[in-house]
Design an enzyme around this catalytic site. Structure first.
Site, PDB file in Angstrom:
ATOM      1  N   PHE A  73       0.862  -1.185   0.000  1.00  0.00           N
ATOM      2  CA  PHE A  73       0.000   0.000   0.000  1.00  0.00           C
ATOM      3  C   PHE A  73       0.893   1.228   0.000  1.00  0.00           C
ATOM      4  O   PHE A  73       1.746   1.375   0.873  1.00  0.00           O
ATOM      5  CB  PHE A  73      -0.916   0.022   1.220  1.00  0.00           C
ATOM      6  CG  PHE A  73      -1.856   1.194   1.206  1.00  0.00           C
ATOM      7  CD1 PHE A  73      -2.989   1.185   0.400  1.00  0.00           C
ATOM      8  CD2 PHE A  73      -1.602   2.323   1.964  1.00  0.00           C
ATOM      9  CE1 PHE A  73      -3.852   2.281   0.354  1.00  0.00           C
ATOM     10  CE2 PHE A  73      -2.463   3.429   1.929  1.00  0.00           C
ATOM     11  CZ  PHE A  73      -3.588   3.400   1.130  1.00  0.00           C
ATOM     12  N   ASP A 126       9.289   2.329   1.609  1.00  0.00           N
ATOM     13  CA  ASP A 126       8.096   3.036   2.070  1.00  0.00           C
ATOM     14  C   ASP A 126       7.971   2.788   3.569  1.00  0.00           C
ATOM     15  O   ASP A 126       7.507   1.736   3.992  1.00  0.00           O
ATOM     16  CB  ASP A 126       6.850   2.546   1.313  1.00  0.00           C
ATOM     17  CG  ASP A 126       5.590   3.283   1.770  1.00  0.00           C
ATOM     18  OD1 ASP A 126       5.643   3.982   2.803  1.00  0.00           O
ATOM     19  OD2 ASP A 126       4.544   3.146   1.091  1.00  0.00           O
ATOM     20  N   LYS A 169       2.685   9.737   8.126  1.00  0.00           N
ATOM     21  CA  LYS A 169       1.985   9.285   9.340  1.00  0.00           C
ATOM     22  C   LYS A 169       2.613   9.818  10.634  1.00  0.00           C
ATOM     23  O   LYS A 169       2.382  10.968  10.964  1.00  0.00           O
ATOM     24  CB  LYS A 169       1.862   7.754   9.324  1.00  0.00           C
ATOM     25  CG  LYS A 169       0.905   7.284   8.202  1.00  0.00           C
ATOM     26  CD  LYS A 169       0.278   5.934   8.460  1.00  0.00           C
ATOM     27  CE  LYS A 169      -0.924   5.698   7.560  1.00  0.00           C
ATOM     28  NZ  LYS A 169      -0.651   4.971   6.330  1.00  0.00           N
TER      29      LYS A 169
HETATM   30  C1  LIG Z   1      -0.835   5.217   4.882  1.00  0.00           C
HETATM   31  C2  LIG Z   1       0.224   4.791   3.953  1.00  0.00           C
HETATM   32  C3  LIG Z   1       0.484   5.493   2.763  1.00  0.00           C
HETATM   33  C4  LIG Z   1      -0.380   6.623   2.283  1.00  0.00           C
HETATM   34  O1  LIG Z   1      -0.397   7.708   3.162  1.00  0.00           O
HETATM   35  P1  LIG Z   1      -1.555   8.807   3.046  1.00  0.00           P
HETATM   36  O2  LIG Z   1      -1.115   9.854   4.033  1.00  0.00           O
HETATM   37  O3  LIG Z   1      -2.832   8.132   3.406  1.00  0.00           O
HETATM   38  O4  LIG Z   1      -1.559   9.312   1.668  1.00  0.00           O
HETATM   39  C5  LIG Z   1       1.547   5.070   1.980  1.00  0.00           C
HETATM   40  N1  LIG Z   1       2.310   4.025   2.343  1.00  0.00           N
HETATM   41  C6  LIG Z   1       2.093   3.336   3.472  1.00  0.00           C
HETATM   42  C7  LIG Z   1       2.986   2.194   3.839  1.00  0.00           C
HETATM   43  C8  LIG Z   1       1.037   3.682   4.313  1.00  0.00           C
HETATM   44  O5  LIG Z   1       0.794   2.977   5.422  1.00  0.00           O
END
Ligand SMILES: *Cc1c(COP(=O)(O)O)cnc(C)c1O
Length: 392
Positions: free
Chosen positions: A129, A214, A243
């Site tokens: 994700f 990521d 986050k």
């Molecule tokens: C939440 C998340 C995103 C996206 O972040 P947003 O602030 O919702 O755009 C991307 N990568 C990972 C691993 C995430 O957990």
């Protein structure tokens, strides 16, 4: 009739009015123990006094200035991040998905400038994700996220998670970069073994492929190190962070080595809000607190404490919980019932958890959760399991 708020979420009928530490208070006065932290966002809990102070101090001074000017708060936060990591340079965003956009652009520009405009393919893994922008959904590629939104941005190669042979075969003279979460969050707290991250680093070095981590969910102290990849002793070329870095204020960052970032010259990227003084002031305080080795050691200790309790929960309730996985305070409980049902019974028992793929519920408490709240969380999760057993 369509609700006035676009109905893109499956929302629980609970509305919170106040938060304090690891607790949230709902409109009806009920208190909930928060083990979701806004999905790993409220890294220091709700209304942390030091963050409230920084935010209100900055709010008295300056909220927003354009990036056509120098922003000292950005320089300060960038300096903290480059001091603590592999990175030489930082770009600030407002969210995680924006970090995916820049990571993709940066990686492609690197090869373009190196005289390899054909190196555009980016390898990603199932269960990944990376956000909800059109680039990020094309990157992750799951049917659930992309269906109906085509044509998708081309140039992504999606591989099975953990298939080393497929990975080797997928890297070609068209490959630009690999994007991977050292621990998948939405994918169900799936930890990439240290050996695999090392092997991936070697493979990228052999082939001139850029490695992008990521760490939007697993970074910022979540695993007991400032960033999760530190456990494996390898570094990426580019890293996505968001986050937890804002502690609840919308903030993201792309960290990169000088080499990987070399193509991103003036005019190649930008953001109106990205790196605004409010977000950067709060982010600097968050990074200062979390990067303290004593704080990180506490995260690891608390993680071990919670994990131990969860292991015995699994032993006591094998009909409900199957296994514990994760690192530090990024933990997953593999469930036998549907995770959404477990989360729902949690609401009744006054505990907030987050469902994920692979039949997992995520436990992502505040990194400074008191030991007493960990004990209370385990009691409430035990009640959740008992309720589910009764219902079965
Ligand atoms: C939440 C998340 C995103 C996206 O972040 P947003 O602030 O919702 O755009 C991307 N990568 C990972 C691993 C995430 O957990």
């Amino acid at each position: 009739m369509i609700p006035s708020v676009l109905p893109t979420y499956n929302r629980a009928p609970i509305a919170f009015v106040k938060g304090e530490g690891s607790w949230l208070m709902a409109e009806d006065g009920r208190r909930y123990l928060d083990l979701g932290s806004g999905i790993a966002v409220n890294a220091l809990g709700h209304a942390h006094p030091a963050l409230v102070q920084v935010l209100t101090d900055q709010a008295q001074k300056l909220w927003h200035v354009s990036n056509v000017y120098t922003v000292p708060e950005q320089e300060r936060l960038a300096g903290l991040l480059t001091d603590q990591t592999f990175a030489d340079t930082v770009f600030f965003t407002n969210s995680g998905t924006e970090t995916a956009e820049l990571a993709i652009k940066m990686a492609r520009k690197f090869h373009y400038d190196a005289g390899h405009p054909e190196r555009v393919e980016i390898v990603t893994f199932d269960g990944a994700f990376h956000g909800r922008s059109t680039g990020a959904i094309a990157a992750a590629g799951s049917e659930k996220m992309v269906k109906g939104f085509g044509p998708l941005m081309p140039g992504f190669v999606h591989l099975k998670w953990g298939d080393h042979d497929a990975l080797r075969a997928a890297i070609s003279d068209k490959t630009c970069a690999v994007i991977i979460e050292p621990i998948q969050g939405e994918g169900g707290i799936r930890v990439v073994p240290d050996q695999c991250l090392k092997g991936l680093r070697d493979l990228c070095d052999e082939t001139g492929t850029l490695l992008i981590f990521d760490e939007v969910q697993c970074g910022m102290g979540r695993t007991g190190r400032l960033f999760a990849h530190e456990w494996a002793g390898v570094t990426p070329d580019i890293m996505m962070v968001a986050k937890g870095i804002g502690g609840g204020f919308p903030l993201g960052a792309v960290l990169a080595t000088e080499r990987a970032a070399s193509g991103m010259t003036a005019g190649t990227h930008g953001s109106t809000y990205g790196g605004n003084p409010l977000g950067c002031a709060v982010g600097a305080k968050v990074v200062e607190i979390i990067s303290d080795p004593a704080f990180l050691a506490e995260v690891a200790r608390k993680g071990a404490l919670l994990r131990q309790g969860l292991e015995s929960l699994v032993a006591r309730h094998p009909q409900v919980f199957e296994a514990v996985r994760g690192e530090g305070l990024m933990l997953g409980l593999k469930c036998k019932p549907a995770p959404a049902d477990v989360v729902k019974v949690g609401y009744d028992q006054g505990i907030l958890t987050i469902a994920a793929a692979d039949n997992v519920i995520r436990l992502l408490p505040a990194l400074n959760i008191p030991d007493a709240d960990i004990a209370e969380a385990l009691t409430r999760l035990d009640q959740v399991a008992t309720e589910l057993e009764k219902a079965a």
